[in-house]
Design a protein around this motif. Structure first.
Motif, PDB file in Angstrom:
ATOM      1  N   GLY A 182       0.792  -1.217   0.000  1.00 49.47           N
ATOM      2  CA  GLY A 182       0.000   0.000   0.000  1.00 49.47           C
ATOM      3  C   GLY A 182       0.824   1.266   0.000  1.00 49.47           C
ATOM      4  O   GLY A 182       0.374   2.309  -0.486  1.00 49.47           O
ATOM      5  N   VAL A 183       2.046   1.208   0.552  1.00 49.24           N
ATOM      6  CA  VAL A 183       2.888   2.393   0.667  1.00 49.24           C
ATOM      7  C   VAL A 183       4.342   1.946   0.750  1.00 49.24           C
ATOM      8  O   VAL A 183       4.634   0.844   1.227  1.00 49.24           O
ATOM      9  N   ALA A 184       5.254   2.802   0.272  1.00 51.06           N
ATOM     10  CA  ALA A 184       6.678   2.492   0.302  1.00 51.06           C
ATOM     11  C   ALA A 184       7.455   3.643   0.923  1.00 51.06           C
ATOM     12  O   ALA A 184       7.110   4.815   0.749  1.00 51.06           O
ATOM     13  N   HIS A 185       8.514   3.309   1.647  1.00 49.40           N
ATOM     14  CA  HIS A 185       9.405   4.295   2.250  1.00 49.40           C
ATOM     15  C   HIS A 185      10.843   3.901   1.939  1.00 49.40           C
ATOM     16  O   HIS A 185      11.208   2.729   2.079  1.00 49.40           O
ATOM     17  N   VAL A 186      11.643   4.879   1.545  1.00 50.77           N
ATOM     18  CA  VAL A 186      13.032   4.636   1.140  1.00 50.77           C
ATOM     19  C   VAL A 186      13.961   5.427   2.056  1.00 50.77           C
ATOM     20  O   VAL A 186      13.778   6.639   2.241  1.00 50.77           O
ATOM     21  N   GLY A 203      17.596   4.784   7.357  1.00 49.05           N
ATOM     22  CA  GLY A 203      16.779   3.589   7.218  1.00 49.05           C
ATOM     23  C   GLY A 203      15.789   3.426   8.348  1.00 49.05           C
ATOM     24  O   GLY A 203      14.630   3.031   8.139  1.00 49.05           O
ATOM     25  N   SER A 204      16.225   3.737   9.569  1.00 47.71           N
ATOM     26  CA  SER A 204      15.323   3.584  10.710  1.00 47.71           C
ATOM     27  C   SER A 204      14.211   4.620  10.709  1.00 47.71           C
ATOM     28  O   SER A 204      13.085   4.337  11.139  1.00 47.71           O
ATOM     29  N   THR A 205      14.488   5.831  10.239  1.00 48.90           N
ATOM     30  CA  THR A 205      13.403   6.809  10.157  1.00 48.90           C
ATOM     31  C   THR A 205      12.391   6.394   9.093  1.00 48.90           C
ATOM     32  O   THR A 205      11.187   6.655   9.242  1.00 48.90           O
ATOM     33  N   ALA A 206      12.851   5.725   8.025  1.00 50.36           N
ATOM     34  CA  ALA A 206      11.920   5.186   7.038  1.00 50.36           C
ATOM     35  C   ALA A 206      11.049   4.105   7.662  1.00 50.36           C
ATOM     36  O   ALA A 206       9.839   4.023   7.404  1.00 50.36           O
ATOM     37  N   VAL A 207      11.648   3.271   8.511  1.00 52.69           N
ATOM     38  CA  VAL A 207      10.889   2.236   9.218  1.00 52.69           C
ATOM     39  C   VAL A 207       9.821   2.865  10.101  1.00 52.69           C
ATOM     40  O   VAL A 207       8.659   2.446  10.101  1.00 52.69           O
ATOM     41  N   LEU A 208      10.187   3.899  10.869  1.00 51.40           N
ATOM     42  CA  LEU A 208       9.214   4.519  11.769  1.00 51.40           C
ATOM     43  C   LEU A 208       8.072   5.176  10.997  1.00 51.40           C
ATOM     44  O   LEU A 208       6.922   5.137  11.438  1.00 51.40           O
ATOM     45  N   ALA A 209       8.394   5.765   9.857  1.00 54.46           N
ATOM     46  CA  ALA A 209       7.328   6.371   9.044  1.00 54.46           C
ATOM     47  C   ALA A 209       6.366   5.310   8.536  1.00 54.46           C
ATOM     48  O   ALA A 209       5.142   5.520   8.512  1.00 54.46           O
ATOM     49  N   ALA A 210       6.899   4.176   8.138  1.00 57.47           N
ATOM     50  CA  ALA A 210       6.041   3.084   7.675  1.00 57.47           C
ATOM     51  C   ALA A 210       5.174   2.573   8.823  1.00 57.47           C
ATOM     52  O   ALA A 210       3.977   2.293   8.630  1.00 57.47           O
TER      53      ALA A 210
END
Length: 395
Positions: free
Chosen positions: A47-51, A91-98
Motif C-alpha cells: 500500500g505504501v513504500a518508504h526509502v 533507514g530507521s526513520t523510514a521504518v518509523l514512518a512506515a
C-alpha cells in the motif's frame, strides 16, 4: 504499538556494485523481489513504500528515489512513496514512518527499503560526501576524514570523563570481525588479520584520526535491505506467527558534536539515553536484562562502547570492563558482525538491523543465530549521536 515484520532481505555487503556496472536501480531490483518472496506477499499487496538514503545525489547524482524504485520494480507503479534522510539513521526513520502509516490505518502493508551506493568513488571523496551529515563549515573543517575525526573527539570526551583504555576498543573490533566471519552476507567475512592488528602497531593498525586506528573505523560499503511491515489485520489474514515491532524511541539533538557534549548530566549523550528509555517503556520491557539480541550502531568502536552504556548494559564508564569480561558474547551484541564487520551502507543500515532482529526472534538467522532469542533491540545512530532511533522486536 502493533506492527508485524513479515520478512525481508539484504544484498551481499561485500559486493562493489560499481565494479559490476550496477547501481541503485539494480539494488532495488534485486532486494525488493527477494524481500517480497521472503514475506510471502506480492508487489500488488503493497500500500505504501518508504526509502531510506543519505547521499545518492552526491555519490550518483540521483534524487527522486521513489520513482527509481518504480523503475526497478514496475509492479509498484502508483504506490505512494517517500524518501527519508537522517544520516546513518535514514533507514530507521523510514521504518518509523512506515509504522506510523500502518498504525494510522491508512495502509495495511508497507515496503521499507534502505539503499546506499558508496564504492563508486575513492575513499577520500566518499569521506567528503559522508561529511555532509556533520555541521558543514562548523566542525571537522580541517580533517581529512570528517567522521573518524569527530568520533575521535567522542573518544577524547569519554576519556576525559571516565578514562578510556584503547585495548577495550580493540577487543570490540575483534568481536565484530569474529561475528562477521560467520555471516555469509558480511563485507568482512573473508578478511584475515595478523597478530597485533587490533593493537597500537602503527603499521598493522595505523592511526586514522586522533586516537582512532584503522580497525576502530567502519568501512565504505555498498548495499540495500528491505522489509515488509504489516498491520495486525493483514498479518492475521496470512495466518503466520510473525515478529512484532513492540516499541521504539526516536530523538534528535543539535547537529554539532560540541553542543551535544556540553549538555552535561549522568550520560554523555542524554538524547541517546532518552531514545533507549522510550523504547523500553513503549515495548513494556524492563530493561537490558530482557534483551536476547542487540544490533547496535558501531560505525566506530567508540560508538559501540558508548551505546552499550546508554542501553544500560553497562554502567556509565564501565563499558570497557564489560567488553574485557566477555560481555559482548553473553549479551548477544551484534551477532551479525555489526557495522564494523557486516558493513555500513548508510541508508540501508537501520532497515538491515530490523531485518536481522526479526530473523533472530524467529530463529531463522542461520550461522549468526543467538539460541533461544525472543526479544531483540536495534539502535541506529545518525551523525554524532544527532538522530537516534531504537526499536524493540519481540515474538
Amino acid at each position: 504499538m502493533t506492527v508485524f515484520v513479515l520478512g525481508g532481505a539484504q544484498t551481499d555487503f561485500a559486493r562493489n556494485f560499481a565494479k559490476e556496472g550496477r547501481g541503485i536501480l539494480e539494488m532495488f531490483a534485486e532486494v525488493v523481489p527477494a524481500a517480497l518472496a521472503d514475506a510471502g506477499v506480492s508487489a500488488a499487496d503493497v500500500g505504501v513504500a518508504h526509502v531510506g538514503n543519505l547521499a545518492a545525489e552526491l555519490f550518483t547524482g540521483q534524487a527522486q528515489l521513489g520513482g527509481l524504485l518504480v523503475a526497478a520494480v514496475p509492479e509498484l507503479d502508483g504506490v505512494p512513496s517517500t524518501r527519508h534522510e537522517a544520516a546513518c539513521a535514514s533507514g530507521s526513520t523510514a521504518v518509523l514512518a512506515a509504522c506510523a502509516d500502518l498504525e494510522s490505518g491508512r495502509y495495511d502493508l508497507a515496503l521499507v527499503v534502505g539503499v546506499e551506493l558508496m564504492r563508486n568513488t575513492d575513499g577520500q571523496r566518499a569521506a567528503e560526501h559522508l561529511g555532509s551529515a556533520a555541521w558543514a563549515g562548523h566542525e571537522a573543517v580541517d580533517a581529512k576524514f570528517p567522521w573518524p575525526a569527530l568520533f575521535a573527539d567522542v573518544a577524547t570526551a569519554y576519556d576525559a570523563r571516565y578514562g578510556l583504555d584503547p585495548a577495550h576498543l580493540g577487543l570490540f573490533a575483534e568481536h565484530a570481525f569474529a561475528c562477521a566471519a560467520r555471516n555469509p552476507l558480511a563485507q568482512a567475512r573473508d578478511w584475515k588479520f595478523p597478530d597485533g592488528a587490533f593493537g597500537p602497531d602503527d603499521e598493522l593498525n595505523p592511526v586514522i584520526e586522533g586516537s582512532l586506528r584503522k580497525q576502530d573505523c567502519g568501512r565504505i560499503t555498498d548495499g540495500a535491505a528491505a522489509v515488509l511491515l504489516a498491520s495486525p489485520a493483514f498479518a492475521e489474514r496470512l495466518g503466520g506467527d510473525f515478529p512484532r515491532v513492540a516499541g521504539f524511541g526516536h530523538r534528535t539533538a543539535h547537529i554539532g558534536l560540541t553542543e551535544k557534549l556540553s549538555t552535561g548530566g549522568e550520560y554523555l549523550f542524554p538524547q541517546l539515553r532518552g531514545a533507549v528509555v522510550d523504547a523500553y517503556r513503549r515495548a513494556d520491557v524492563a530493561g537490558p536484562d530482557a534483551l536476547d539480541v542487540v544490533e547496535l550502531h558501531d560505525c566506530f568502536t567508540i560508538t559501540g562502547l558508548v551505546a552499550l552504556e546508554h542501553l544500560g548494559i553497562a554502567p556509565p564508564g564501565d563499558g570497557g570492563r564489560f567488553i574485557a569480561d566477555g560481555g559482548l558474547d553473553t549479551a548477544g551484541i551484534n551477532p551479525s558482525g555489526g557495522l564494523l564487520g557486516l558493513g555500513h551502507p548508510v541508508g540501508a543500515t537501520g532497515v538491515r538491523m530490523l531485518h536481522d532482529a526479526a530473523r533472530q526472534v524467529t530463529g531463522t538467522a542461520g550461522e549468526t543465530q543467538v539460541e533461544g532469542a525472543r526479544t531483540a533491540l536495534t539502535l541506529n545512530v545518525g551523525g554524532s549521536f544527532t538522530t537516534v532511533v531504537t526499536t524493540i522486536v519481540t515474538r
